[in-house]
Design a protein around this motif. Structure first.
Motif, mmCIF file in Angstrom:
data_model
loop_
_atom_site.group_PDB
_atom_site.id
_atom_site.type_symbol
_atom_site.label_atom_id
_atom_site.label_comp_id
_atom_site.label_asym_id
_atom_site.label_seq_id
_atom_site.Cartn_x
_atom_site.Cartn_y
_atom_site.Cartn_z
ATOM 1 N N PRO A 60 75.044 3.048 34.107
ATOM 2 C CA PRO A 60 74.793 3.641 35.230
ATOM 3 C C PRO A 60 75.632 5.187 35.653
ATOM 4 O O PRO A 60 75.615 5.845 34.023
ATOM 5 C CB PRO A 60 77.045 3.016 35.755
ATOM 6 C CG PRO A 60 77.482 2.597 34.653
ATOM 7 C CD PRO A 60 76.896 2.952 33.333
ATOM 8 N N HIS A 61 74.614 6.300 36.259
ATOM 9 C CA HIS A 61 75.589 7.346 36.427
ATOM 10 C C HIS A 61 76.227 7.760 38.123
ATOM 11 O O HIS A 61 75.562 7.233 38.833
ATOM 12 C CB HIS A 61 74.494 8.113 36.184
ATOM 13 C CG HIS A 61 74.031 8.065 35.022
ATOM 14 N ND1 HIS A 61 74.421 8.620 33.835
ATOM 15 C CD2 HIS A 61 72.724 8.298 34.841
ATOM 16 C CE1 HIS A 61 74.047 9.076 33.153
ATOM 17 N NE2 HIS A 61 72.908 8.444 33.068
ATOM 18 N N ARG A 62 77.132 8.290 38.320
ATOM 19 C CA ARG A 62 77.223 9.027 40.038
ATOM 20 C C ARG A 62 77.673 10.565 40.197
ATOM 21 O O ARG A 62 78.230 10.944 38.993
ATOM 22 C CB ARG A 62 78.150 8.078 40.505
ATOM 23 C CG ARG A 62 78.908 8.567 41.814
ATOM 24 C CD ARG A 62 79.879 7.174 42.347
ATOM 25 N NE ARG A 62 79.192 6.687 43.140
ATOM 26 C CZ ARG A 62 80.005 5.541 43.757
ATOM 27 N NH1 ARG A 62 81.191 5.682 44.071
ATOM 28 N NH2 ARG A 62 79.480 4.440 44.094
ATOM 29 N N GLY A 63 76.732 11.418 40.835
ATOM 30 C CA GLY A 63 77.857 12.854 41.270
ATOM 31 C C GLY A 63 77.327 14.111 40.238
ATOM 32 O O GLY A 63 77.637 15.192 40.335
ATOM 33 N N PHE A 64 76.205 13.637 39.452
ATOM 34 C CA PHE A 64 75.509 14.623 38.641
ATOM 35 C C PHE A 64 74.203 13.968 38.550
ATOM 36 O O PHE A 64 73.980 13.311 39.656
ATOM 37 C CB PHE A 64 76.210 14.619 37.709
ATOM 38 C CG PHE A 64 76.444 13.856 36.660
ATOM 39 C CD1 PHE A 64 75.046 14.274 35.129
ATOM 40 C CD2 PHE A 64 77.165 12.350 36.916
ATOM 41 C CE1 PHE A 64 75.279 12.740 34.596
ATOM 42 C CE2 PHE A 64 76.825 11.736 35.098
ATOM 43 C CZ PHE A 64 76.033 11.641 34.765
ATOM 44 N N GLU A 65 73.555 15.761 37.817
ATOM 45 C CA GLU A 65 72.320 15.355 37.776
ATOM 46 C C GLU A 65 71.286 14.961 36.160
ATOM 47 O O GLU A 65 71.971 15.547 34.597
ATOM 48 C CB GLU A 65 71.456 16.262 37.865
ATOM 49 C CG GLU A 65 71.010 16.867 39.684
ATOM 50 C CD GLU A 65 70.945 17.542 41.178
ATOM 51 O OE1 GLU A 65 70.051 17.375 40.954
ATOM 52 O OE2 GLU A 65 71.316 18.696 40.276
ATOM 53 N N THR A 66 70.424 14.231 35.744
ATOM 54 C CA THR A 66 70.685 14.623 34.177
ATOM 55 C C THR A 66 69.231 15.049 33.866
ATOM 56 O O THR A 66 68.083 14.542 34.981
ATOM 57 C CB THR A 66 70.426 13.374 33.614
ATOM 58 O OG1 THR A 66 68.740 12.226 34.320
ATOM 59 C CG2 THR A 66 71.337 12.310 33.760
ATOM 60 N N VAL A 67 68.807 15.397 33.186
ATOM 61 C CA VAL A 67 67.172 16.190 32.936
ATOM 62 C C VAL A 67 67.274 15.926 31.680
ATOM 63 O O VAL A 67 67.686 15.944 30.587
ATOM 64 C CB VAL A 67 67.422 18.003 33.199
ATOM 65 C CG1 VAL A 67 66.304 18.396 32.889
ATOM 66 C CG2 VAL A 67 68.012 18.309 34.016
ATOM 67 N N THR A 68 65.855 15.695 31.420
ATOM 68 C CA THR A 68 65.167 15.028 29.703
ATOM 69 C C THR A 68 64.284 15.813 30.164
ATOM 70 O O THR A 68 63.095 15.835 30.553
ATOM 71 C CB THR A 68 65.284 13.594 30.287
ATOM 72 O OG1 THR A 68 66.054 12.531 29.972
ATOM 73 C CG2 THR A 68 65.112 13.001 28.154
ATOM 74 N N TYR A 69 63.895 16.239 28.347
ATOM 75 C CA TYR A 69 62.394 16.970 28.032
ATOM 76 C C TYR A 69 61.963 16.609 27.315
ATOM 77 O O TYR A 69 63.269 17.362 26.353
ATOM 78 C CB TYR A 69 63.063 18.553 28.602
ATOM 79 C CG TYR A 69 61.986 19.979 28.063
ATOM 80 C CD1 TYR A 69 60.843 19.394 28.637
ATOM 81 C CD2 TYR A 69 62.038 20.509 27.390
ATOM 82 C CE1 TYR A 69 59.714 20.343 28.084
ATOM 83 C CE2 TYR A 69 61.085 21.729 27.123
ATOM 84 C CZ TYR A 69 59.656 21.468 27.164
ATOM 85 O OH TYR A 69 58.909 22.448 27.219
ATOM 86 N N LEU A 70 61.101 16.160 27.045
ATOM 87 C CA LEU A 70 59.686 16.322 25.184
ATOM 88 C C LEU A 70 59.204 17.278 25.273
ATOM 89 O O LEU A 70 58.512 17.706 25.679
ATOM 90 C CB LEU A 70 60.036 14.708 26.126
ATOM 91 C CG LEU A 70 60.492 13.374 26.021
ATOM 92 C CD1 LEU A 70 59.165 12.191 25.563
ATOM 93 C CD2 LEU A 70 61.642 13.144 25.284
ATOM 94 N N ILE A 71 59.813 17.542 23.790
ATOM 95 C CA ILE A 71 58.654 18.045 23.336
ATOM 96 C C ILE A 71 57.647 17.542 22.751
ATOM 97 O O ILE A 71 56.585 17.604 22.680
ATOM 98 C CB ILE A 71 58.886 19.346 21.907
ATOM 99 C CG1 ILE A 71 60.704 20.317 22.827
ATOM 100 C CG2 ILE A 71 58.461 19.748 21.024
ATOM 101 C CD1 ILE A 71 61.373 21.177 21.912
ATOM 102 N N GLU A 72 57.733 16.154 21.700
ATOM 103 C CA GLU A 72 57.297 15.229 21.046
ATOM 104 C C GLU A 72 57.970 13.993 21.310
ATOM 105 O O GLU A 72 59.092 13.606 20.989
ATOM 106 C CB GLU A 72 57.875 15.876 19.246
ATOM 107 C CG GLU A 72 56.586 16.691 19.375
ATOM 108 C CD GLU A 72 55.538 17.098 18.769
ATOM 109 O OE1 GLU A 72 54.831 16.006 19.017
ATOM 110 O OE2 GLU A 72 55.031 18.104 19.212
ATOM 111 N N GLY A 73 56.442 12.544 21.197
ATOM 112 C CA GLY A 73 57.119 11.369 21.781
ATOM 113 C C GLY A 73 56.891 11.602 23.021
ATOM 114 O O GLY A 73 56.533 11.814 23.293
ATOM 115 N N SER A 74 58.001 9.980 23.069
ATOM 116 C CA SER A 74 57.161 9.360 23.984
ATOM 117 C C SER A 74 58.610 8.695 24.892
ATOM 118 O O SER A 74 59.219 7.705 23.431
ATOM 119 C CB SER A 74 55.973 8.213 24.559
ATOM 120 O OG SER A 74 56.467 7.439 23.532
ATOM 121 N N VAL A 75 58.767 8.339 25.700
ATOM 122 C CA VAL A 75 60.285 7.366 26.281
ATOM 123 C C VAL A 75 59.963 6.837 27.657
ATOM 124 O O VAL A 75 58.734 7.687 28.508
ATOM 125 C CB VAL A 75 61.414 8.657 26.771
ATOM 126 C CG1 VAL A 75 62.735 8.146 27.237
ATOM 127 C CG2 VAL A 75 61.866 9.144 24.943
#
Length: 276
Positions: A60-75
């Motif tokens: 879970p998450h509450r109250g903020f932001e998550t930023v995911t930045y990829l250079i190589e690979g896949s998610v």
């Protein structure tokens, strides 16, 4: 025009998160806890699947932001609302958790290099309970700006009249991936009051006479511009945002303003009301 200097240097701390993903915690460790409004920065980089294959199962998450930045690979990303998305090389996801979200992030590869970053950005008190939202942005939608030393991928904010695809974020972030193709200086103006930092992910940098080695983060002073010097084949993240200057209460994946709000988030999660 005042030029920013380096007020502090720090190196990431090796750790594990999720179901056993090996990473370097650059911000959010005992040596560099927070940089308002930034709560955490992780770099994950390995070509050993044992370091990443377990991923980040449902959490879970509450109250903020998550930023995911990829250079190589896949998610692959999935959440409790049925949303699903894929991040490939050069893509970014800016997730606003708001009042609550339960999601998972799992590698979509069994071998090869997985390399990227996750940044946590605080939300102001007035926005902590807003509806969650995603900005899933493929690499093809991230503009690259030619500069004298090479190229800059503009993920958030504006550079030379080009605006990045991330929008509507309370902290008015700048998020640039600067890539040197030849030696020289990259210069950029920043709002004086913005908290700013540089992470050297490839090669060695120099800011106002201070050397920043690969794997180090440099916290910047206030100032109207930053000048980063590097050799060819170097790379750095330049990130800045408006500080919130609000109290922070954090417990794992919940970031609020008071301990009472944290206790409520825990109760909501345990009772199944976090995302209702």
């Amino acid at each position: 025009m005042s030029t920013r200097t380096v007020t502090r240097l720090a190196k990431g701390m090796p750790t594990q998160d999720g179901a056993g993903v090996s990473l370097s915690r650059i911000i959010g460790n005992p040596y560099l806890q927070r940089l308002d409004p930034f709560l955490m920065l992780d770099e994950f980089k390995s070509d050993d699947p044992n370091d990443y294959i377990a991923g980040f199962p449902s959490h879970p998450h509450r109250g903020f932001e998550t930023v995911t930045y990829l250079i190589e690979g896949s998610v692959r990303h999935r959440d409790h609302m049925g949303s699903e998305g894929y991040l490939g090389p050069g893509s970014i996801q800016w997730m606003t958790a708001g009042r609550g979200i339960i999601h998972e992030e799992m590698p979509q590869q069994e071998n090869g290099l997985l390399w990227g970053f996750q940044l946590w950005v605080n939300l102001p008190a007035k926005d902590k309970m807003i509806n969650p939202r995603y900005q899933d942005i493929p690499a093809s939608d991230v503009p690259e700006v030619d500069v004298p030393v090479g190229k800059v991928r503009v993920l958030a904010g504006s550079l030379n009249g080009v605006t990045g695809p991330v929008s509507g974020v309370a902290t008015q972030p700048r998020f640039f991936d600067v890539r040197w193709q030849q030696a020289g200086d990259f210069e950029h103006e920043l709002p004086v009051e913005h908290t700013g930092f540089i992470y050297a992910y490839k090669g060695e940098l120099n800011v106002a006479g201070q050397v920043i080695r690969e794997g180090e983060v440099a916290v910047l002073s206030e100032g109207e511009r930053v000048v980063i010097q590097a050799q060819a084949d170097s790379g750095a993240l330049l990130i800045a945002g408006q500080p919130l200057k609000e109290p922070v209460a954090q417990y794992g994946p919940f970031v609020m303003n008071t301990p009472q709000e944290i206790e409520q988030a825990i109760r909501d999660f345990q009772s199944g009301r976090l995302v209702s």
